[in-house]
Design a protein around this motif. Structure first.
Motif: not given
Lengths: 352, 145
Positions: A47, A183, A187, A205, A209-212, B8-9, B44, B48-51, B53
């Motif tokens: 991603v 999103m 994912m 921002a 947490l979305v892109c690797d 997230r923060r 996910v 909605a986070i990257n798999p 993770t």
């Protein structure tokens, strides 16, 4: 590790050509070069966030990858093929920034059109994207809001069940709820099918947490193209208190200056930073803050800490002369910047 | 089944949040041996986070022997972290509930209670020297708590 998305149960990349691979790529727009002498790759299953200032060639690069236009020089391969040729056309989906759709169609008709145009159509996914975004099926596309149009265009792109999904600013006009839903949908296809996602954004921002994988394009150069984990492990933010005899108060004294890697020993950088690859250094009063490549502990440094991805990308954006950090290709093109050999984190081993 | 919440923060890496929340569920008995963890796709879809993770978190839990991945089936709990004293109906939990009620009656807020608890916790269970938050130590080391 991020590259072979074990979630999808996909075979390891191994001999498979990468999703995208550029060699000496150059794209010239009416007002000059958007991109020049560019070597990078995006592994399958990644991603990837394509980031950079607006108007710096992100859309041009995606258009070339989708086969909508030819590169001015060099090559770009998609899944090992020339973009837009018949082996890859059905395997690549593109979400354009202006979301072209037939305004006279209803949402349901748009989805039926997608089904008839695409032999591998995944109706369930397309419908769930539309439903998740709260877009009425009977509404005419021409009457939808910008955010709703984006969701319908994304439903079409996902319904095609592509191997590579190219998205130009996909989240730009979405409200927070739809953004989260979109999103999540992206994912999920990445997790279930190993779909490679390349999405441009000028909002750093959004990528968190979305892109690797991250591609940073600025001022006509690809400054970063690598695993997010690697990029984070390869940079250290160093804070340094300047010696008393140094003239303080010259706030910009160290700004936009690179270290040894650019052949400039950084005449005014403190000795401790010499020999390191300095992406960017700035002073505030007597405090010097420097983003350096390599996780090093520096003698004499006040503090060294791992920076966030956003901090790293901002440092590159502020210094267009920064030495690039690019994942090596199997056969690096002549003149490609060599990557420093780094000890990787225990989870960052790669099969590249 | 656990539901993960990703802040997230928070400054804590997302995979580390999943590891911690799983351990919390194992401690509280919400997850027991044999239970299935949600699949990466399920996590996910909700967060909605990257798999990757999620997979990284599960790998860490697996390396600690807490869960095991069964090829093509899912990830399952191998070992509980629940202490008998921490069960839902234990006298310790009852005592804590009574204490909380007393704190509320004394008009203490959430942050006041958290501060008191942290102080009492540190007094009775001193931290190990190396149990720092991620980011305080050397680069990219992983915290094992």
């Amino acid at each position: 590790m991020s590259t072979t998305s074990g979630a999808a149960g996909a075979p390891p990349a191994g001999s498979d050509p990468p999703a995208l691979e550029a060699r000496g790529l150059g794209i010239r727009n009416r007002d000059g070069w958007a991109l020049r002498s560019c070597d990078f790759r995006v592994p399958r299953g990644a991603v990837a966030g394509l980031v950079g200032p607006n108007g710096d060639g992100k859309s041009s690069l995606l258009a070339v990858a989708a086969g909508l236009r030819a590169p001015t020089e060099g090559t770009l391969r998609v899944l090992g093929h020339r973009p837009g040729t018949s082996p890859v056309l059905p395997r690549v989906a593109l979400l354009l920034q202006d979301r072209p759709l037939h305004a006279a169609f209803t949402v349901a008709e748009t989805l039926r059109y997608g089904r008839e145009m695409n032999p591998a159509w995944d109706d369930a996914t397309a419908r769930s994207v539309v439903a998740g975004a709260d877009v009425p099926l009977r509404a005419k596309v021409g009457h939808l809001s910008g955010g709703q149009r984006t969701c319908v265009a994304l439903a079409l792109a996902l319904g095609k069940r592509p191997d590579v999904l190219l998205l130009d600013e996909p989240m730009a006009d979405l409200d927070p709820l739809r953004r989260h839903a979109m999103m999540a949908a992206l994912m999920t296809v990445n997790a279930e099918h190993g779909t490679t996602v390349v999405m441009s954004s000028h909002i750093l921002a959004e990528l968190d947490l979305v892109c690797d994988y991250v591609l940073l394009l600025a001022h006509g150069r690809m400054l970063v193209a690598d695993d997010v984990e690697f990029v984070q492990a390869a940079h250290t933010l160093v804070t340094h208190t300047l010696d008393g005899q140094d003239p303080p108060g010259s706030g910009a004294a160290y700004g936009r200056r690179t270290g040894a890697a650019e052949g400039d020993p950084g005449g005014s950088l403190p000795d401790e930073l010499l020999g390191h690859t300095v992406v960017e250094a700035r002073t505030t009063g007597r405090q010097l803050t420097a983003m350096i490549q390599l996780p090093t502990s520096l003698d004499g440094a006040g503090a060294a800490e791992p920076p966030t991805l956003e901090e790293i990308l901002l440092a590159y954006l502020r210094n267009p002369e920064a030495p690039p950090l690019l994942a090596p290709a199997d056969e690096p093109a002549a003149g490609a910047t060599a990557r420093p050999l780094l000890p990787r984190g225990q989870d960052a081993e790669s099969d590249r | 089944m656990v539901t993960y919440r990703i802040e997230r923060r928070s400054g804590v890496a997302a995979y580390q949040q999943i590891v911690r929340q799983t351990k919390q569920a194992l401690r509280l008995g919400q997850l027991a041996p044999g239970d299935k963890l949600p699949s990466a796709a399920e996590v996910v879809a909700a967060t909605a986070i990257n798999p990757n993770t999620v997979l990284k978190a599960y790998r860490e839990l697996e390396s600690e022997g807490l869960v095991e991945a069964r090829q093509g089936v899912g990830t399952f709990v191998r070992r509980s972290l629940a202490q008998p004293g921490a069960a839902a109906d234990s006298p310790l939990r009852d005592g804590l509930r009574a204490w909380m009620a007393a704190a509320r009656a004394a008009d203490l807020g959430r942050e006041d209670v958290a501060a008191l608890l942290t102080a009492a916790l540190d007094e009775s269970f001193p931290r190990a020297a190396d149990a720092r938050l991620p980011g305080a130590g050397t680069h990219r080391t992983h915290e094992h708590d």
